[in-house]
Design a protein around this motif. Structure first.
Motif, PDB file in Angstrom:
ATOM      1  N   LEU A 117       1.068  -0.806  -0.228  1.00 46.67           N
ATOM      2  CA  LEU A 117      -0.182  -0.156   0.153  1.00 46.67           C
ATOM      3  C   LEU A 117       0.605   1.431   0.124  1.00 46.67           C
ATOM      4  O   LEU A 117       0.788   2.855  -0.709  1.00 46.67           O
ATOM      5  N   LEU A 118       2.002   0.919   0.497  1.00 44.43           N
ATOM      6  CA  LEU A 118       2.504   2.704   0.789  1.00 44.43           C
ATOM      7  C   LEU A 118       3.543   2.707  -0.709  1.00 44.43           C
ATOM      8  O   LEU A 118       4.137   3.889  -1.087  1.00 44.43           O
ATOM      9  N   GLY A 119       3.966   1.668  -0.821  1.00 43.44           N
ATOM     10  CA  GLY A 119       4.313   1.310  -2.362  1.00 43.44           C
ATOM     11  C   GLY A 119       3.831   1.985  -3.994  1.00 43.44           C
ATOM     12  O   GLY A 119       4.217   3.168  -4.153  1.00 43.44           O
ATOM     13  N   MET A 120       2.650   1.861  -3.259  1.00 47.47           N
ATOM     14  CA  MET A 120       1.578   2.704  -4.257  1.00 47.47           C
ATOM     15  C   MET A 120       1.181   4.176  -3.845  1.00 47.47           C
ATOM     16  O   MET A 120       0.899   4.344  -4.630  1.00 47.47           O
ATOM     17  N   ILE A 121       1.113   4.588  -2.843  1.00 41.66           N
ATOM     18  CA  ILE A 121       0.624   6.066  -2.234  1.00 41.66           C
ATOM     19  C   ILE A 121       2.055   6.532  -2.505  1.00 41.66           C
ATOM     20  O   ILE A 121       1.874   7.897  -3.236  1.00 41.66           O
ATOM     21  N   PHE A 122       3.171   5.772  -2.353  1.00 41.89           N
ATOM     22  CA  PHE A 122       4.680   6.949  -2.137  1.00 41.89           C
ATOM     23  C   PHE A 122       5.580   6.923  -3.175  1.00 41.89           C
ATOM     24  O   PHE A 122       6.209   7.930  -3.495  1.00 41.89           O
ATOM     25  N   LEU A 123       5.409   5.718  -3.589  1.00 41.22           N
ATOM     26  CA  LEU A 123       6.561   5.531  -4.981  1.00 41.22           C
ATOM     27  C   LEU A 123       5.839   5.584  -5.990  1.00 41.22           C
ATOM     28  O   LEU A 123       6.143   4.939  -7.413  1.00 41.22           O
ATOM     29  N   LYS A 124       4.771   5.400  -5.985  1.00 40.59           N
ATOM     30  CA  LYS A 124       3.856   5.444  -7.593  1.00 40.59           C
ATOM     31  C   LYS A 124       3.950   3.856  -7.987  1.00 40.59           C
ATOM     32  O   LYS A 124       3.085   3.798  -9.125  1.00 40.59           O
ATOM     33  N   PHE A 163       2.073  -0.673  10.308  1.00 38.75           N
ATOM     34  CA  PHE A 163       1.845   0.423   9.600  1.00 38.75           C
ATOM     35  C   PHE A 163       4.199   1.620   9.563  1.00 38.75           C
ATOM     36  O   PHE A 163       4.493   2.111   8.926  1.00 38.75           O
ATOM     37  N   SER A 164       3.913   1.577  11.495  1.00 38.91           N
ATOM     38  CA  SER A 164       5.348   2.230  11.043  1.00 38.91           C
ATOM     39  C   SER A 164       6.505   1.519  10.806  1.00 38.91           C
ATOM     40  O   SER A 164       7.292   2.219  10.984  1.00 38.91           O
ATOM     41  N   PHE A 165       6.662   0.066  10.616  1.00 44.05           N
ATOM     42  CA  PHE A 165       7.303  -0.794  10.298  1.00 44.05           C
ATOM     43  C   PHE A 165       7.270  -0.962   8.795  1.00 44.05           C
ATOM     44  O   PHE A 165       8.659  -0.855   8.272  1.00 44.05           O
ATOM     45  N   GLY A 166       6.617  -0.357   8.138  1.00 44.75           N
ATOM     46  CA  GLY A 166       6.284   0.246   7.162  1.00 44.75           C
ATOM     47  C   GLY A 166       6.214   1.290   6.366  1.00 44.75           C
ATOM     48  O   GLY A 166       7.551   1.172   5.526  1.00 44.75           O
ATOM     49  N   PHE A 167       6.489   2.592   7.449  1.00 43.81           N
ATOM     50  CA  PHE A 167       7.499   3.621   7.286  1.00 43.81           C
ATOM     51  C   PHE A 167       8.846   3.728   7.066  1.00 43.81           C
ATOM     52  O   PHE A 167       9.624   4.335   6.558  1.00 43.81           O
ATOM     53  N   TYR A 168       9.338   2.463   7.975  1.00 40.74           N
ATOM     54  CA  TYR A 168      10.419   3.051   8.713  1.00 40.74           C
ATOM     55  C   TYR A 168      10.794   1.962   7.397  1.00 40.74           C
ATOM     56  O   TYR A 168      11.903   2.727   6.537  1.00 40.74           O
ATOM     57  N   GLY A 169      10.640   1.321   6.922  1.00 41.85           N
ATOM     58  CA  GLY A 169      11.378   0.331   5.304  1.00 41.85           C
ATOM     59  C   GLY A 169      11.270   1.350   4.435  1.00 41.85           C
ATOM     60  O   GLY A 169      12.254   1.252   3.687  1.00 41.85           O
ATOM     61  N   LEU A 170      10.126   2.101   4.679  1.00 41.65           N
ATOM     62  CA  LEU A 170      10.140   3.307   2.954  1.00 41.65           C
ATOM     63  C   LEU A 170      10.913   4.175   3.143  1.00 41.65           C
ATOM     64  O   LEU A 170      12.093   4.038   2.272  1.00 41.65           O
ATOM     65  N   ARG A 185      14.439   3.563   4.956  1.00 42.59           N
ATOM     66  CA  ARG A 185      15.303   2.496   4.370  1.00 42.59           C
ATOM     67  C   ARG A 185      15.732   2.819   2.886  1.00 42.59           C
ATOM     68  O   ARG A 185      16.811   3.100   2.534  1.00 42.59           O
ATOM     69  N   LYS A 186      14.331   2.291   2.321  1.00 44.25           N
ATOM     70  CA  LYS A 186      14.086   2.036   0.882  1.00 44.25           C
ATOM     71  C   LYS A 186      14.671   3.054   0.070  1.00 44.25           C
ATOM     72  O   LYS A 186      15.644   2.787  -0.739  1.00 44.25           O
ATOM     73  N   MET A 187      14.821   4.592   0.383  1.00 46.49           N
ATOM     74  CA  MET A 187      14.725   5.942  -0.358  1.00 46.49           C
ATOM     75  C   MET A 187      15.961   6.094  -0.147  1.00 46.49           C
ATOM     76  O   MET A 187      16.732   8.157  -0.553  1.00 46.49           O
ATOM     77  N   VAL A 188      16.815   5.732   1.142  1.00 41.24           N
ATOM     78  CA  VAL A 188      17.930   6.491   1.546  1.00 41.24           C
ATOM     79  C   VAL A 188      19.118   6.163   1.379  1.00 41.24           C
ATOM     80  O   VAL A 188      19.428   4.455   1.730  1.00 41.24           O
TER      81      VAL A 188
END
Length: 309
Positions: free
Chosen positions: A130-137, A174-181, A183-186
């Motif tokens: 879900l986060l990949g769809m919202i933030f990474l398109k 969700f917190s671990f999902g945002f954490y992974g998001l 870290r993926k972008m840094v």
């Protein structure tokens, strides 16, 4: 003249690759099994207040990470991240999210809500989608949409039947999902990133420990408690190192399947060892989540086979 078959020439490489995969599976199982039984450790320190456990977890993780970075001579990546605002600020945010995730997990275990914690880590892969769809398109395939929908139905069943939102499960997922998001972008490697996060949080952790003084458990309860609090650093670091060793050797889809070992272990501990109540509502909720995960995994494996062709 005899020509050596091409298949023979490639055989050693194939054997080496197979051996690396087996090693990767071993490391992955070690990491996820460790995370699966981690609630036992936190039960052992349940007599210590959750904020103090968190402070020691951060502080001792930093100590062991500094030793590890020195041993591996990886100071360049750590220094580069600490001296660049572009890298340090996102890592500071990920550190805050990770500490909140750790704190919530400690509270969940020590308040007898391991079942909710396991639910949170079951839904995490679907949260990542879900986060990949919202933030990474990223575009979701029909099976992924159905998997996320099944997870949402499972949570809705619990809300409707129990009359309360499973906040712990949702926050952990969700917190671990945002954490992974983040870290993926840094663009920082795993050990350097984790070291920077620990270093950023350590002043707060040490400040809290010193503020507690004699009111704290460390040095006041007994040697066993002191050793358990020091071990919090190893409890944090060892499975992360095993996970990284596994991720380097395995396909992402394989790691994704192995990660279900951890919440399954937590689930079994909650029901069989800790005696938490597993109601019909829990059964429906978990069935929806498991169905969603099965759909998600099957779709991931199909996509992986398609790319290999």
């Amino acid at each position: 003249m005899t020509v050596k078959p091409l298949a023979d020439a490639g055989a050693p490489e194939t054997a080496a690759a197979r051996r690396e995969s087996l090693i990767g599976v071993g490391y992955g199982l070690a990491a996820f099994l460790f995370w699966g039984v981690a609630p036992i450790y936190f039960k052992l320190v349940a007599h210590v207040a959750a904020p103090e456990i968190l402070a020691h977890r951060i502080a001792w993780s930093a100590v062991f990470l500094v030793l590890l970075v020195g041993l591996l001579r990886r100071w360049h990546g750590v220094v580069a991240a600490l001296t660049s605002w572009r890298l340090f600020l996102p890592l500071l945010l990920s550190a805050a999210i990770l500490s909140a995730n750790w704190f919530t997990y400690i509270v969940a275990v020590n308040s007898g809500q391991v079942l909710q914690a396991s639910l949170g880590y079951y839904i995490n892969p679907l949260v990542n989608v879900l986060l990949g769809m919202i933030f990474l398109k990223e575009r979701l395939r029909p099976a992924q949409i159905a998997a996320v929908a099944l997870a949402a139905i499972g949570v809705a069943v619990m809300v409707g039947a129990a009359g309360q939102i499973p906040w712990i499960a949702l926050f952990l997922g969700f917190s671990f999902g945002f954490y992974g998001l983040i870290r993926k972008m840094v663009p920082v490697d795993a050990i350097s990133g984790l070291s920077v996060e620990a270093v950023a949080l350590t002043p707060f952790a040490l400040g809290y420990i010193f503020w507690l003084g004699n009111a704290g458990s460390f040095g006041a309860v007994g040697l066993a408690t002191d050793l358990l609090l020091v071990a919090a650093g190893l409890v944090t670091l060892l499975p992360l190192l095993w996970f990284n060793a596994s991720a380097k050797r395995l396909k992402l889809s394989t790691v994704g399947i192995l990660q279900y070992v951890a919440p399954t272990g937590q689930f079994l501990l909650a029901v069989l060892l800790f005696g938490e109540n597993f109601t019909p509502v829990h059964m429906v909720t978990f069935a929806c989540i498991w169905a969603g995960l099965a759909l998600y995994t099957a779709d991931a494996l199909r996509g992986n086979k398609g790319r290999e062709r």
